[in-house]
Design a protein around this motif. Structure first.
Motif, PDB file in Angstrom:
ATOM      1  N   MET A  63     -37.724 -59.941   8.196  1.00 13.89           N
ATOM      2  CA  MET A  63     -38.640 -59.093   7.452  1.00 13.89           C
ATOM      3  C   MET A  63     -39.635 -59.960   6.703  1.00 13.89           C
ATOM      4  N   ALA A  64     -40.851 -59.488   6.520  1.00 12.34           N
ATOM      5  CA  ALA A  64     -41.877 -60.225   5.809  1.00 12.34           C
ATOM      6  C   ALA A  64     -41.490 -60.414   4.354  1.00 12.34           C
ATOM      7  N   GLU A  65     -42.116 -61.434   3.739  1.00 10.18           N
ATOM      8  CA  GLU A  65     -41.877 -61.669   2.325  1.00 10.18           C
ATOM      9  C   GLU A  65     -42.406 -60.512   1.498  1.00 10.18           C
ATOM     10  N   ALA A  66     -41.721 -60.222   0.389  1.00 12.47           N
ATOM     11  CA  ALA A  66     -42.118 -59.102  -0.456  1.00 12.47           C
ATOM     12  C   ALA A  66     -43.139 -59.499  -1.499  1.00 12.47           C
ATOM     13  N   ALA A  67     -43.562 -60.790  -1.514  1.00 10.48           N
ATOM     14  CA  ALA A  67     -44.560 -61.243  -2.476  1.00 10.48           C
ATOM     15  C   ALA A  67     -45.616 -62.071  -1.758  1.00 10.48           C
ATOM     16  N   VAL A  68     -46.865 -61.896  -2.135  1.00 14.39           N
ATOM     17  CA  VAL A  68     -47.983 -62.625  -1.536  1.00 14.39           C
ATOM     18  C   VAL A  68     -48.578 -63.538  -2.593  1.00 14.39           C
ATOM     19  N   LYS A  69     -48.655 -64.826  -2.293  1.00 16.38           N
ATOM     20  CA  LYS A  69     -49.251 -65.778  -3.228  1.00 16.38           C
ATOM     21  C   LYS A  69     -50.764 -65.585  -3.261  1.00 16.38           C
ATOM     22  N   ILE A  70     -51.344 -65.615  -4.466  1.00 13.23           N
ATOM     23  CA  ILE A  70     -52.784 -65.405  -4.626  1.00 13.23           C
ATOM     24  C   ILE A  70     -53.472 -66.757  -4.756  1.00 13.23           C
ATOM     25  N   ALA A  71     -54.241 -67.120  -3.752  1.00 15.28           N
ATOM     26  CA  ALA A  71     -54.978 -68.391  -3.770  1.00 15.28           C
ATOM     27  C   ALA A  71     -56.089 -68.341  -4.818  1.00 15.28           C
ATOM     28  N   ASP A  72     -56.564 -69.501  -5.214  1.00 19.35           N
ATOM     29  CA  ASP A  72     -57.573 -69.577  -6.278  1.00 19.35           C
ATOM     30  C   ASP A  72     -58.860 -68.841  -5.904  1.00 19.35           C
ATOM     31  N   ASP A  73     -59.310 -68.994  -4.643  1.00 21.63           N
ATOM     32  CA  ASP A  73     -60.565 -68.337  -4.261  1.00 21.63           C
ATOM     33  C   ASP A  73     -60.400 -66.811  -4.213  1.00 21.63           C
ATOM     34  N   VAL A  74     -59.198 -66.345  -3.841  1.00 22.65           N
ATOM     35  CA  VAL A  74     -58.925 -64.900  -3.837  1.00 22.65           C
ATOM     36  C   VAL A  74     -58.890 -64.388  -5.273  1.00 22.65           C
ATOM     37  N   ALA A  75     -58.264 -65.147  -6.162  1.00 23.86           N
ATOM     38  CA  ALA A  75     -58.201 -64.757  -7.571  1.00 23.86           C
ATOM     39  C   ALA A  75     -59.596 -64.633  -8.160  1.00 23.86           C
ATOM     40  N   GLU A  76     -60.487 -65.516  -7.764  1.00 21.48           N
ATOM     41  CA  GLU A  76     -61.865 -65.454  -8.266  1.00 21.48           C
ATOM     42  C   GLU A  76     -62.548 -64.161  -7.816  1.00 21.48           C
ATOM     43  N   VAL A  77     -62.319 -63.775  -6.561  1.00 17.06           N
ATOM     44  CA  VAL A  77     -62.896 -62.533  -6.049  1.00 17.06           C
ATOM     45  C   VAL A  77     -62.334 -61.335  -6.815  1.00 17.06           C
ATOM     46  N   LEU A  78     -61.026 -61.318  -7.021  1.00 20.87           N
ATOM     47  CA  LEU A  78     -60.380 -60.180  -7.681  1.00 20.87           C
ATOM     48  C   LEU A  78     -60.801 -60.052  -9.145  1.00 20.87           C
ATOM     49  N   ARG A  79     -61.063 -61.193  -9.800  1.00 21.42           N
ATOM     50  CA  ARG A  79     -61.529 -61.131 -11.197  1.00 21.42           C
ATOM     51  C   ARG A  79     -62.927 -60.525 -11.285  1.00 21.42           C
ATOM     52  N   SER A  80     -63.672 -60.616 -10.177  1.00 25.55           N
ATOM     53  CA  SER A  80     -65.022 -60.039 -10.149  1.00 25.55           C
ATOM     54  C   SER A  80     -65.039 -58.603  -9.641  1.00 25.55           C
ATOM     55  N   ALA A  81     -63.869 -58.143  -9.174  1.00 22.94           N
ATOM     56  CA  ALA A  81     -63.785 -56.782  -8.642  1.00 22.94           C
ATOM     57  C   ALA A  81     -63.840 -55.768  -9.780  1.00 22.94           C
ATOM     58  N   VAL A  82     -64.196 -54.544  -9.439  1.00 21.87           N
ATOM     59  CA  VAL A  82     -64.296 -53.466 -10.424  1.00 21.87           C
ATOM     60  C   VAL A  82     -63.279 -52.383 -10.088  1.00 21.87           C
ATOM     61  N   ALA A  83     -62.458 -52.030 -11.070  1.00 18.53           N
ATOM     62  CA  ALA A  83     -61.501 -50.935 -10.901  1.00 18.53           C
ATOM     63  C   ALA A  83     -62.131 -49.661 -11.447  1.00 18.53           C
ATOM     64  N   ASP A  84     -62.383 -48.714 -10.547  1.00 22.36           N
ATOM     65  CA  ASP A  84     -63.015 -47.441 -10.927  1.00 22.36           C
ATOM     66  C   ASP A  84     -62.029 -46.319 -10.624  1.00 22.36           C
ATOM     67  N   GLY A  85     -61.310 -45.884 -11.648  1.00 23.30           N
ATOM     68  CA  GLY A  85     -60.259 -44.893 -11.427  1.00 23.30           C
ATOM     69  C   GLY A  85     -59.156 -45.518 -10.599  1.00 23.30           C
ATOM     70  N   ASN A  86     -58.892 -44.937  -9.434  1.00 26.65           N
ATOM     71  CA  ASN A  86     -57.852 -45.493  -8.558  1.00 26.65           C
ATOM     72  C   ASN A  86     -58.441 -46.278  -7.386  1.00 26.65           C
ATOM     73  N   VAL A  87     -59.703 -46.702  -7.527  1.00 29.48           N
ATOM     74  CA  VAL A  87     -60.382 -47.458  -6.480  1.00 29.48           C
ATOM     75  C   VAL A  87     -60.774 -48.842  -6.998  1.00 29.48           C
ATOM     76  N   VAL A  88     -60.458 -49.876  -6.216  1.00 29.17           N
ATOM     77  CA  VAL A  88     -60.895 -51.235  -6.534  1.00 29.17           C
ATOM     78  C   VAL A  88     -62.027 -51.589  -5.584  1.00 29.17           C
ATOM     79  N   ARG A  89     -63.189 -51.936  -6.163  1.00 31.67           N
ATOM     80  CA  ARG A  89     -64.353 -52.309  -5.353  1.00 31.67           C
ATOM     81  C   ARG A  89     -64.622 -53.794  -5.523  1.00 31.67           C
ATOM     82  N   LEU A  90     -64.735 -54.484  -4.414  1.00 33.56           N
ATOM     83  CA  LEU A  90     -64.971 -55.921  -4.436  1.00 33.56           C
ATOM     84  C   LEU A  90     -66.416 -56.211  -4.819  1.00 33.56           C
ATOM     85  N   PRO A  91     -66.709 -57.434  -5.283  1.00 37.31           N
ATOM     86  CA  PRO A  91     -68.089 -57.776  -5.662  1.00 37.31           C
ATOM     87  C   PRO A  91     -69.047 -57.602  -4.489  1.00 37.31           C
TER      88      PRO A  91
END
Length: 264
Positions: free
Chosen positions: A1-29
């Protein structure tokens, strides 16, 4: 079975910090992400429970994802909620072809009252409905899975019961099922208890088809030994389902299908 946790790389973390959470929707930069970076970001968002929706132009979650997104960025890991729930609830969705085989084994027809005691997302329920029985009843322990069943409209209002099947009983004798198809949870011999309770619920003369674990046929504890004796007493037919039949659902263990006709 696949791992239950996904490691977040630095470049992915940078993208997610710039993302916008609007209600129940996350929109990427708005900036264009290269394919590899987008796929890595999408993998993290899916692990957190999000699903890309073109109309919403973002990843849609069941509820506000801001807190879980912040927690994932803080820890550097995204816990795959689906895999975690699968492990805790033993929810491994029945492949469509196997759901169809279960229903064909009990010969569902237009006069039958059907029951699926561990409905999940409704694979077996859907196979039942394709055979046009008189009615379909479903029991499901997980509220999130019940919500999916309601949204899909696979079970009529009043015929979906959000409950632990082991604590459930038929409320109306007139609707006692005569056809039961099931893929119960396996751990700690739950499948044995579910099958035996289903047999008690089944109307006289009815038929039951179930997917069960291999452990019930090789275990030496009292419950498994008594289960094998009981299968002999009720003259159950048993068929081995090869390892890999549930690969698409995240597990590759060998299982068995049992078929029982209850005496009148």
């Amino acid at each position: 079975m696949a791992e239950a946790a996904v490691k977040i790389a630095d470049d992915v973390a940078e993208v997610l910090r710039s993302a916008v959470a609007d209600g129940n929707v996350v929109r990427l930069p708005a900036r264009q992400l290269d394919r590899k970076l987008y796929q890595a970001t999408d993998k993290v968002l899916q692990a957190l429970g999000g699903k890309w929706n073109t109309k919403a132009k973002g990843h849609v979650f069941a509820n506000d994802p801001a807190e879980k997104l912040a927690s994932a960025l803080s820890s550097g890991r995204a816990v795959d909620e689906l895999l975690t729930r699968k492990k805790s609830l033993q929810f491994f969705e029945t492949p469509a072809d196997l759901a169809g085989r279960l229903c064909d084994a009990i010969k569902i027809g237009p006069c039958d009252i059907c029951l699926e005691p561990s409905a999940g997302h409704g694979r077996i329920v859907a196979a039942m409905r394709e055979r046009f029985p008189f009615s379909v009843e479903a029991v499901e322990i997980d509220p999130d899975n019940c919500a999916v069943l309601r949204e899909q409209g696979k079970v009529s209002v009043g015929r979906l019961h959000c409950a632990d099947f082991l604590d459930w009983a038929v409320s109306e004798e007139a609707y006692r099922p005569n056809k039961i198809a099931m893929n119960p949870p396996f751990t700690r011999n739950q499948d044995i208890r579910h099958v035996r309770h289903a047999f008690n619920v089944l109307a006289p003369g009815g038929q039951l088809a179930a997917i069960v674990s291999e452990h019930g046929f090789i275990g030496q504890e009292r419950e498994t030994v008594e289960f094998r004796e009981w299968l002999t007493d009720v003259r159950a037919d048993v068929e081995i389902i090869p390892a890999g039949a549930f690969k698409e659902s995240g597990t590759a263990i060998q299982t068995r299908m049992i078929l029982i006709r209850k005496a009148r």
